[in-house]
Design a protein around this motif. Structure first.
Motif, PDB file in Angstrom:
ATOM      1  N   LYS A 288       0.844  -1.195   0.000  1.00 31.51           N
ATOM      2  CA  LYS A 288       0.000   0.000   0.000  1.00 31.51           C
ATOM      3  C   LYS A 288       0.876   1.240   0.000  1.00 31.51           C
ATOM      4  O   LYS A 288       1.949   1.210   0.597  1.00 31.51           O
ATOM      5  CB  LYS A 288      -0.859   0.047   1.263  1.00 31.51           C
ATOM      6  N   PRO A 289       0.400   2.312  -0.570  1.00 26.97           N
ATOM      7  CA  PRO A 289      -0.806   2.414  -1.403  1.00 26.97           C
ATOM      8  C   PRO A 289      -0.514   1.888  -2.797  1.00 26.97           C
ATOM      9  O   PRO A 289       0.629   1.859  -3.239  1.00 26.97           O
ATOM     10  CB  PRO A 289      -1.073   3.911  -1.434  1.00 26.97           C
ATOM     11  N   PHE A 290      -1.565   1.451  -3.488  1.00 26.16           N
ATOM     12  CA  PHE A 290      -1.403   0.920  -4.842  1.00 26.16           C
ATOM     13  C   PHE A 290      -2.535   1.443  -5.707  1.00 26.16           C
ATOM     14  O   PHE A 290      -3.550   1.932  -5.200  1.00 26.16           O
ATOM     15  CB  PHE A 290      -1.384  -0.612  -4.838  1.00 26.16           C
ATOM     16  N   LYS A 291      -2.346   1.340  -7.006  1.00 28.75           N
ATOM     17  CA  LYS A 291      -3.380   1.756  -7.945  1.00 28.75           C
ATOM     18  C   LYS A 291      -4.353   0.604  -8.182  1.00 28.75           C
ATOM     19  O   LYS A 291      -3.982  -0.566  -8.095  1.00 28.75           O
ATOM     20  CB  LYS A 291      -2.761   2.180  -9.280  1.00 28.75           C
ATOM     21  N   ARG A 292      -5.578   0.965  -8.487  1.00 30.73           N
ATOM     22  CA  ARG A 292      -6.632   0.004  -8.781  1.00 30.73           C
ATOM     23  C   ARG A 292      -6.179  -0.971  -9.867  1.00 30.73           C
ATOM     24  O   ARG A 292      -6.414  -2.177  -9.784  1.00 30.73           O
ATOM     25  CB  ARG A 292      -7.877   0.785  -9.205  1.00 30.73           C
ATOM     26  N   GLU A 293      -5.517  -0.460 -10.893  1.00 33.87           N
ATOM     27  CA  GLU A 293      -5.068  -1.285 -12.009  1.00 33.87           C
ATOM     28  C   GLU A 293      -4.041  -2.335 -11.563  1.00 33.87           C
ATOM     29  O   GLU A 293      -4.021  -3.441 -12.087  1.00 33.87           O
ATOM     30  CB  GLU A 293      -4.483  -0.423 -13.136  1.00 33.87           C
ATOM     31  N   GLN A 294      -3.195  -1.979 -10.609  1.00 35.66           N
ATOM     32  CA  GLN A 294      -2.221  -2.944 -10.085  1.00 35.66           C
ATOM     33  C   GLN A 294      -2.942  -4.109  -9.422  1.00 35.66           C
ATOM     34  O   GLN A 294      -2.583  -5.267  -9.624  1.00 35.66           O
ATOM     35  CB  GLN A 294      -1.285  -2.282  -9.083  1.00 35.66           C
ATOM     36  N   LEU A 295      -3.956  -3.801  -8.626  1.00 36.89           N
ATOM     37  CA  LEU A 295      -4.732  -4.847  -7.960  1.00 36.89           C
ATOM     38  C   LEU A 295      -5.416  -5.733  -8.990  1.00 36.89           C
ATOM     39  O   LEU A 295      -5.329  -6.968  -8.913  1.00 36.89           O
ATOM     40  CB  LEU A 295      -5.775  -4.223  -7.026  1.00 36.89           C
ATOM     41  N   LEU A 296      -6.083  -5.133  -9.948  1.00 34.42           N
ATOM     42  CA  LEU A 296      -6.805  -5.906 -10.955  1.00 34.42           C
ATOM     43  C   LEU A 296      -5.871  -6.788 -11.776  1.00 34.42           C
ATOM     44  O   LEU A 296      -6.196  -7.948 -12.051  1.00 34.42           O
ATOM     45  CB  LEU A 296      -7.614  -4.974 -11.863  1.00 34.42           C
ATOM     46  N   ASP A 297      -4.725  -6.264 -12.167  1.00 35.64           N
ATOM     47  CA  ASP A 297      -3.763  -7.063 -12.928  1.00 35.64           C
ATOM     48  C   ASP A 297      -3.261  -8.246 -12.105  1.00 35.64           C
ATOM     49  O   ASP A 297      -3.179  -9.372 -12.598  1.00 35.64           O
ATOM     50  CB  ASP A 297      -2.574  -6.211 -13.380  1.00 35.64           C
ATOM     51  N   LEU A 298      -2.931  -7.998 -10.864  1.00 33.91           N
ATOM     52  CA  LEU A 298      -2.409  -9.053  -9.999  1.00 33.91           C
ATOM     53  C   LEU A 298      -3.465 -10.123  -9.733  1.00 33.91           C
ATOM     54  O   LEU A 298      -3.181 -11.324  -9.793  1.00 33.91           O
ATOM     55  CB  LEU A 298      -1.908  -8.450  -8.692  1.00 33.91           C
ATOM     56  N   VAL A 299      -4.700  -9.709  -9.476  1.00 38.87           N
ATOM     57  CA  VAL A 299      -5.785 -10.668  -9.228  1.00 38.87           C
ATOM     58  C   VAL A 299      -6.073 -11.478 -10.493  1.00 38.87           C
ATOM     59  O   VAL A 299      -6.288 -12.692 -10.420  1.00 38.87           O
ATOM     60  CB  VAL A 299      -7.049  -9.949  -8.713  1.00 38.87           C
ATOM     61  N   ALA A 300      -6.042 -10.838 -11.646  1.00 43.54           N
ATOM     62  CA  ALA A 300      -6.265 -11.558 -12.903  1.00 43.54           C
ATOM     63  C   ALA A 300      -5.195 -12.621 -13.114  1.00 43.54           C
ATOM     64  O   ALA A 300      -5.494 -13.754 -13.500  1.00 43.54           O
ATOM     65  CB  ALA A 300      -6.297 -10.580 -14.074  1.00 43.54           C
ATOM     66  N   ARG A 301      -3.944 -12.259 -12.848  1.00 42.21           N
ATOM     67  CA  ARG A 301      -2.862 -13.223 -13.008  1.00 42.21           C
ATOM     68  C   ARG A 301      -2.969 -14.343 -11.985  1.00 42.21           C
ATOM     69  O   ARG A 301      -2.726 -15.507 -12.297  1.00 42.21           O
ATOM     70  CB  ARG A 301      -1.502 -12.534 -12.931  1.00 42.21           C
ATOM     71  N   ALA A 302      -3.331 -14.001 -10.763  1.00 45.50           N
ATOM     72  CA  ALA A 302      -3.474 -15.027  -9.720  1.00 45.50           C
ATOM     73  C   ALA A 302      -4.622 -15.975 -10.052  1.00 45.50           C
ATOM     74  O   ALA A 302      -4.492 -17.194  -9.889  1.00 45.50           O
ATOM     75  CB  ALA A 302      -3.703 -14.367  -8.364  1.00 45.50           C
ATOM     76  N   SER A 303      -5.732 -15.444 -10.540  1.00 42.45           N
ATOM     77  CA  SER A 303      -6.886 -16.288 -10.844  1.00 42.45           C
ATOM     78  C   SER A 303      -6.629 -17.180 -12.052  1.00 42.45           C
ATOM     79  O   SER A 303      -7.212 -18.252 -12.166  1.00 42.45           O
ATOM     80  CB  SER A 303      -8.144 -15.441 -11.051  1.00 42.45           C
ATOM     81  N   ALA A 304      -5.743 -16.752 -12.945  1.00 42.41           N
ATOM     82  CA  ALA A 304      -5.434 -17.539 -14.135  1.00 42.41           C
ATOM     83  C   ALA A 304      -4.290 -18.524 -13.914  1.00 42.41           C
ATOM     84  O   ALA A 304      -4.118 -19.454 -14.689  1.00 42.41           O
ATOM     85  CB  ALA A 304      -5.074 -16.600 -15.291  1.00 42.41           C
ATOM     86  N   ALA A 305      -3.517 -18.328 -12.860  1.00 43.92           N
ATOM     87  CA  ALA A 305      -2.318 -19.151 -12.621  1.00 43.92           C
ATOM     88  C   ALA A 305      -2.698 -20.521 -12.088  1.00 43.92           C
ATOM     89  O   ALA A 305      -3.529 -20.647 -11.200  1.00 43.92           O
ATOM     90  CB  ALA A 305      -1.381 -18.452 -11.645  1.00 43.92           C
ATOM     91  N   SER A 306      -2.030 -21.524 -12.602  1.00 38.05           N
ATOM     92  CA  SER A 306      -2.262 -22.866 -12.061  1.00 38.05           C
ATOM     93  C   SER A 306      -1.351 -23.129 -10.881  1.00 38.05           C
ATOM     94  O   SER A 306      -1.663 -23.919 -10.014  1.00 38.05           O
ATOM     95  CB  SER A 306      -2.046 -23.919 -13.151  1.00 38.05           C
ATOM     96  N   THR A 307      -0.194 -22.469 -10.875  1.00 35.70           N
ATOM     97  CA  THR A 307       0.723 -22.551  -9.741  1.00 35.70           C
ATOM     98  C   THR A 307       1.283 -21.150  -9.522  1.00 35.70           C
ATOM     99  O   THR A 307       1.307 -20.331 -10.439  1.00 35.70           O
ATOM    100  CB  THR A 307       1.902 -23.508 -10.006  1.00 35.70           C
ATOM    101  N   PRO A 308       1.743 -20.843  -8.317  1.00 36.93           N
ATOM    102  CA  PRO A 308       2.271 -19.506  -8.066  1.00 36.93           C
ATOM    103  C   PRO A 308       3.442 -19.148  -8.971  1.00 36.93           C
ATOM    104  O   PRO A 308       4.308 -19.975  -9.234  1.00 36.93           O
ATOM    105  CB  PRO A 308       2.729 -19.577  -6.605  1.00 36.93           C
ATOM    106  N   VAL A 309       3.403 -17.929  -9.482  1.00 37.39           N
ATOM    107  CA  VAL A 309       4.511 -17.376 -10.261  1.00 37.39           C
ATOM    108  C   VAL A 309       5.305 -16.546  -9.293  1.00 37.39           C
ATOM    109  O   VAL A 309       4.788 -15.581  -8.742  1.00 37.39           O
ATOM    110  CB  VAL A 309       3.988 -16.493 -11.415  1.00 37.39           C
ATOM    111  N   LEU A 310       6.532 -16.902  -9.044  1.00 33.73           N
ATOM    112  CA  LEU A 310       7.268 -16.287  -7.961  1.00 33.73           C
ATOM    113  C   LEU A 310       8.521 -15.591  -8.451  1.00 33.73           C
ATOM    114  O   LEU A 310       9.467 -16.247  -8.865  1.00 33.73           O
ATOM    115  CB  LEU A 310       7.597 -17.344  -6.920  1.00 33.73           C
ATOM    116  N   THR A 311       8.481 -14.269  -8.395  1.00 36.62           N
ATOM    117  CA  THR A 311       9.633 -13.467  -8.750  1.00 36.62           C
ATOM    118  C   THR A 311       9.704 -12.318  -7.767  1.00 36.62           C
ATOM    119  O   THR A 311       8.757 -12.045  -7.053  1.00 36.62           O
ATOM    120  CB  THR A 311       9.513 -12.882 -10.177  1.00 36.62           C
ATOM    121  N   THR A 312      10.815 -11.651  -7.709  1.00 38.07           N
ATOM    122  CA  THR A 312      10.917 -10.465  -6.871  1.00 38.07           C
ATOM    123  C   THR A 312      11.131  -9.249  -7.746  1.00 38.07           C
ATOM    124  O   THR A 312      11.709  -9.339  -8.821  1.00 38.07           O
ATOM    125  CB  THR A 312      12.082 -10.577  -5.873  1.00 38.07           C
ATOM    126  N   ALA A 313      10.644  -8.113  -7.276  1.00 35.67           N
ATOM    127  CA  ALA A 313      10.773  -6.865  -8.044  1.00 35.67           C
ATOM    128  C   ALA A 313      12.113  -6.248  -7.795  1.00 35.67           C
ATOM    129  O   ALA A 313      12.727  -6.419  -6.803  1.00 35.67           O
ATOM    130  CB  ALA A 313       9.664  -5.895  -7.633  1.00 35.67           C
TER     131      ALA A 313
END
Length: 174
Positions: free
Chosen positions: A149-174
């Motif tokens: 936090k704080p984050f933009k709405r688009e960041q949340l939506l993109d992350l949730v879309a990727r999480a909902s589509a993922a079959s296994t966790p995609v794990l990287t660091t920024a």
């Protein structure tokens, strides 16, 4: 297994520089965008994904609910750990969003209980606390991503879309 750390706009980088002041903040935000897919396919995927929002702050919980319901996701909410675990025992959620206060005792145990109860659920931790080893601490717990936090709405939506589509966790660091 590594957890993904997503820096929100205004979040503090490890060296203390606000993300909004970093030259690479736009690149980071855009790197999390999903590939373009037909609206119908995205709509079907979203309507099929059940999401549990766990947050004790009513205003923030409502904001998350509003954003995600407008995007077409099916949502349940829990206001505390006990409600969350009861919901998880009854329903399989594709994504669990936990607004986590890492200053509170027992937060690691709570995340362990979520991932052991529902190992197929992708857990997104939302937190204002960006201490240096947060990703290291959550990666062993099976967390999909940390959103600071704080984050933009688009960041949340993109992350949730990727999480909902993922079959296994995609794990990287920024």
């Amino acid at each position: 297994m590594k957890a993904e750390l997503v820096l929100g706009i205004g979040a503090m980088k490890r060296n203390g520089t606000p993300a909004a002041h970093r030259k690479d903040s736009e690149a980071e935000a855009s790197s999390f965008a999903m590939s373009q897919e037909p609206a119908v396919a995205m709509s079907l995927r979203r309507s099929e994904c059940k999401i549990l929002i766990v947050d004790d702050d009513e205003q923030f919980r409502r904001s998350l609910f509003k954003t995600l319901s407008r995007a077409g996701y099916r949502l349940n909410v829990a206001t505390n750990d006990t409600e969350a675990l009861e919901s998880l025992a009854q329903v399989v959620f594709g994504v669990v969003i936990v607004d986590l206060n890492t200053q509170r005792a027992g937060w690691k145990n709570f995340l362990r209980r979520i991932t052991s109860l529902r190992p197929s659920s992708r857990v997104i931790v939302v937190t204002p606390f960006a201490h240096d080893n947060l990703c290291d601490e959550v990666k062993d717990l099976g967390i999909f991503a940390c959103l600071l936090k704080p984050f933009k709405r688009e960041q949340l939506l993109d992350l949730v879309a990727r999480a909902s589509a993922a079959s296994t966790p995609v794990l990287t660091t920024a």
